[in-house]
Motif scaffolding. Structure first.
Motif, PDB file in Angstrom:
ATOM      1  N   LEU A  19       0.869  -1.011  -0.091  1.00 37.33           N
ATOM      2  CA  LEU A  19      -0.010   0.108  -0.120  1.00 37.33           C
ATOM      3  C   LEU A  19       0.834   1.295  -0.046  1.00 37.33           C
ATOM      4  N   THR A  20       1.900   1.253   0.638  1.00 32.22           N
ATOM      5  CA  THR A  20       2.745   2.446   1.086  1.00 32.22           C
ATOM      6  C   THR A  20       3.511   2.803  -0.305  1.00 32.22           C
ATOM      7  N   GLU A  21       3.913   1.666  -1.130  1.00 32.10           N
ATOM      8  CA  GLU A  21       4.736   1.913  -2.168  1.00 32.10           C
ATOM      9  C   GLU A  21       3.947   2.322  -3.467  1.00 32.10           C
ATOM     10  N   ASN A  22       2.570   1.979  -3.278  1.00 34.74           N
ATOM     11  CA  ASN A  22       1.716   2.461  -4.247  1.00 34.74           C
ATOM     12  C   ASN A  22       0.555   3.318  -3.962  1.00 34.74           C
ATOM     13  N   ALA A  23       0.900   4.379  -2.919  1.00 40.30           N
ATOM     14  CA  ALA A  23      -0.021   5.154  -2.238  1.00 40.30           C
ATOM     15  C   ALA A  23      -0.703   6.150  -3.572  1.00 40.30           C
ATOM     16  N   SER A  24       0.238   6.401  -4.464  1.00 41.71           N
ATOM     17  CA  SER A  24      -0.259   7.224  -5.617  1.00 41.71           C
ATOM     18  C   SER A  24      -1.240   6.788  -6.373  1.00 41.71           C
ATOM     19  N   VAL A  25      -1.630   5.545  -6.340  1.00 41.29           N
ATOM     20  CA  VAL A  25      -2.845   4.925  -7.049  1.00 41.29           C
ATOM     21  C   VAL A  25      -3.931   5.259  -6.497  1.00 41.29           C
ATOM     22  N   TYR A  26      -3.981   5.275  -4.988  1.00 42.48           N
ATOM     23  CA  TYR A  26      -5.409   5.327  -4.558  1.00 42.48           C
ATOM     24  C   TYR A  26      -5.643   6.754  -3.784  1.00 42.48           C
ATOM     25  N   GLU A  27      -4.753   7.463  -3.616  1.00 41.82           N
ATOM     26  CA  GLU A  27      -4.706   8.889  -2.639  1.00 41.82           C
ATOM     27  C   GLU A  27      -5.669   9.600  -3.101  1.00 41.82           C
ATOM     28  N   LYS A  33      -8.314   5.775   0.763  1.00 43.98           N
ATOM     29  CA  LYS A  33      -7.160   6.264   1.372  1.00 43.98           C
ATOM     30  C   LYS A  33      -7.453   6.195   2.864  1.00 43.98           C
ATOM     31  N   ALA A  34      -8.631   6.501   3.167  1.00 43.17           N
ATOM     32  CA  ALA A  34      -8.927   6.656   4.821  1.00 43.17           C
ATOM     33  C   ALA A  34      -8.852   5.019   5.383  1.00 43.17           C
ATOM     34  N   GLN A  35      -9.239   4.111   4.637  1.00 45.26           N
ATOM     35  CA  GLN A  35      -9.174   2.590   4.914  1.00 45.26           C
ATOM     36  C   GLN A  35      -7.538   2.126   5.022  1.00 45.26           C
ATOM     37  N   ILE A 179      -8.384  -5.702  12.379  1.00 41.14           N
ATOM     38  CA  ILE A 179      -7.571  -5.355  11.418  1.00 41.14           C
ATOM     39  C   ILE A 179      -7.988  -6.274  10.319  1.00 41.14           C
ATOM     40  N   ASN A 180      -8.223  -7.545  10.787  1.00 43.16           N
ATOM     41  CA  ASN A 180      -8.793  -8.658   9.931  1.00 43.16           C
ATOM     42  C   ASN A 180     -10.015  -8.202   9.331  1.00 43.16           C
ATOM     43  N   ASN A 181     -10.952  -7.565   9.960  1.00 38.46           N
ATOM     44  CA  ASN A 181     -12.188  -7.196   9.479  1.00 38.46           C
ATOM     45  C   ASN A 181     -12.246  -6.125   8.613  1.00 38.46           C
ATOM     46  N   LEU A 182     -11.254  -5.045   8.959  1.00 40.49           N
ATOM     47  CA  LEU A 182     -10.904  -3.904   8.158  1.00 40.49           C
ATOM     48  C   LEU A 182     -10.612  -4.485   6.722  1.00 40.49           C
ATOM     49  N   LEU A 183      -9.780  -5.167   6.516  1.00 45.68           N
ATOM     50  CA  LEU A 183      -9.115  -5.774   5.346  1.00 45.68           C
ATOM     51  C   LEU A 183     -10.198  -6.830   4.602  1.00 45.68           C
ATOM     52  N   ASN A 184     -10.754  -7.536   5.259  1.00 45.29           N
ATOM     53  CA  ASN A 184     -11.522  -8.328   4.603  1.00 45.29           C
ATOM     54  C   ASN A 184     -13.107  -7.812   4.219  1.00 45.29           C
ATOM     55  N   SER A 185     -13.415  -6.858   4.878  1.00 46.22           N
ATOM     56  CA  SER A 185     -14.800  -6.244   4.548  1.00 46.22           C
ATOM     57  C   SER A 185     -14.816  -5.042   3.890  1.00 46.22           C
ATOM     58  N   LYS A 186     -13.463  -4.461   3.856  1.00 42.21           N
ATOM     59  CA  LYS A 186     -13.523  -3.090   3.285  1.00 42.21           C
ATOM     60  C   LYS A 186     -12.295  -2.797   2.143  1.00 42.21           C
ATOM     61  N   SER A 190     -11.831  -2.517  -1.900  1.00 45.01           N
ATOM     62  CA  SER A 190     -11.537  -1.226  -2.468  1.00 45.01           C
ATOM     63  C   SER A 190     -10.501  -1.449  -3.349  1.00 45.01           C
ATOM     64  N   ILE A 191      -9.438  -2.018  -3.042  1.00 45.75           N
ATOM     65  CA  ILE A 191      -8.161  -2.528  -3.682  1.00 45.75           C
ATOM     66  C   ILE A 191      -8.752  -3.339  -5.086  1.00 45.75           C
ATOM     67  N   GLU A 192      -9.531  -4.261  -5.129  1.00 44.49           N
ATOM     68  CA  GLU A 192     -10.060  -5.007  -6.095  1.00 44.49           C
ATOM     69  C   GLU A 192     -10.692  -4.060  -7.260  1.00 44.49           C
ATOM     70  N   ASN A 193     -11.288  -3.237  -6.748  1.00 46.74           N
ATOM     71  CA  ASN A 193     -11.888  -2.288  -7.475  1.00 46.74           C
ATOM     72  C   ASN A 193     -10.798  -1.360  -8.702  1.00 46.74           C
ATOM     73  N   LEU A 194      -9.658  -1.277  -8.170  1.00 47.63           N
ATOM     74  CA  LEU A 194      -8.766  -0.794  -9.114  1.00 47.63           C
ATOM     75  C   LEU A 194      -7.967  -1.917 -10.013  1.00 47.63           C
ATOM     76  N   ARG A 195      -8.455  -2.954 -10.043  1.00 53.17           N
ATOM     77  CA  ARG A 195      -7.921  -4.156 -11.002  1.00 53.17           C
ATOM     78  C   ARG A 195      -7.817  -3.567 -12.396  1.00 53.17           C
ATOM     79  N   ALA A 196      -8.851  -3.081 -12.844  1.00 55.54           N
ATOM     80  CA  ALA A 196      -8.905  -2.646 -14.302  1.00 55.54           C
ATOM     81  C   ALA A 196      -7.885  -1.944 -14.853  1.00 55.54           C
ATOM     82  N   THR A 197      -7.532  -0.733 -13.976  1.00 53.38           N
ATOM     83  CA  THR A 197      -6.609   0.220 -14.191  1.00 53.38           C
ATOM     84  C   THR A 197      -5.139   0.082 -13.747  1.00 53.38           C
TER      85      THR A 197
END
Length: 304
Positions: A19-27, A33-35, A179-186, A190-197
């Motif tokens: 996430l840190t190395e690719n922050a520009s993708v979703y900032e 970004k909040a998640q 943390i597990n809940n944050l990752l699994n449910s949110k 959000s990251i999967e939604n960026l797969r096309a681009t």
């Protein structure tokens, strides 16, 4: 922390790196970004809790035991002198309170040792003027008292440290679930939604996440078997892969698992003496862990 917990934490760290190395993708995406920021903040706290939970106590335990041994070595001559004094007076009360063997003294519980040293100090102070004849001075009484207080302090420090470690472990478990809940449910969504681009970033992220999900899953394929009519778990039997030398057993709880399962298209053959054989086609992709929820039909009993 145990190995499983450490593996999961390591996967969180790798996920955060992705996430840190690719922050520009979703900032520019406020929600994502909040998640990600929340995940990073929670992870930092989790790492701090791990450090607190894993802090060693052996050194403090060693110091406490060393002071205890010194206390016993100094306390015994004082109690023995009081016994000699009690015999010379005589005083049954002092004799009963002060009489103890060195071996018994070493075997006392820590609380009993503390109570005994305080009792001996109190009696010695009451009769300090008469004790020099038995080799005891005010300085020797003070020395025992000093070591006794030092032992109490080390014991108290050890108790506090153990409590802190236990609290940190409990907080660690709760935060890890959060943390597990944050990752699994949110965040995963959000990251999967960026797969096309940004497919490379998404693959990188989920490679790290897969380790997190797999830390507790020591299998490629896991199945649950129930009776189609009753819903009860089906115990015993075997599961094989058609055309392959790959077989596993059904447990008494109605589960089966393959630790390593080939990717691609295959067919499971599920057998139990009381049920009709079940044939299940399955397609598995690389690095995918699969769960199957299956029902089997009982073989009707023959009426004689």
């Amino acid at each position: 922390m145990n190995t499983e917990s450490n593996l999961k934490l390591d996967s969180f760290v790798q996920t955060n790196t992705a996430l840190t190395e690719n922050a520009s993708v979703y900032e520019t995406n406020v929600s994502t970004k909040a998640q990600a920021d929340q995940f990073a903040s929670d992870l930092e706290q989790l790492l701090n809790l791990k450090e607190e939970a894993d802090q060693p106590i052996k050194w403090l335990l060693g110091e406490k035991n060393a002071i205890k041994n010194v206390l016993v070595d100094k306390l015994y001559p004082l109690s023995n002198a009081l016994v000699c004094y009690a015999n010379s007076v005589p005083s049954t009360e002092i004799l009963e309170k002060a009489s103890i063997s060195k071996n018994t003294l070493r075997l006392l519980s820590e609380l009993d040792l503390i109570a005994f040293y305080k009792q001996i100090i109190s009696m010695a102070r009451q009769h300090v003027a008469d004790l020099p004849a038995f080799g005891i001075s005010e300085e020797s009484i003070v020395a025992v008292e000093t070591d006794g207080k030092a032992f109490e302090q080390k014991r108290s420090d050890l108790i506090v440290l153990k409590e802190d470690k236990a609290n940190a472990k409990n907080e660690y478990r709760l935060l890890q679930k959060k943390i597990n809940n944050l990752l699994n449910s949110k965040l995963d969504y959000s990251i999967e939604n960026l797969r096309a681009t940004h497919p490379d970033f998404v693959n990188y992220y989920f490679a790290a996440r897969q380790k997190a999900k797999g830390a507790q899953r020591h299998y490629d394929l896991l199945g649950y078997l129930k009776d189609k009519a009753t819903g009860q778990a089906i115990a015993l039997g075997k599961v094989s892969v058609e055309g392959l030398d790959l077989t596993t057993h059904i447990t008494e709880n109605g589960t089966f698992r393959f630790k390593h399962f080939p990717e691609g298209e295959n067919r499971l053959i599920i057998e139990n003496i009381n049920y009709k054989t079940l044939y299940v086609p399955i397609r598995r992709y690389a690095s995918e862990r699969s769960k199957l929820y299956l029902e089997m039909e009982a073989i009707p009993l023959e009426v004689i």
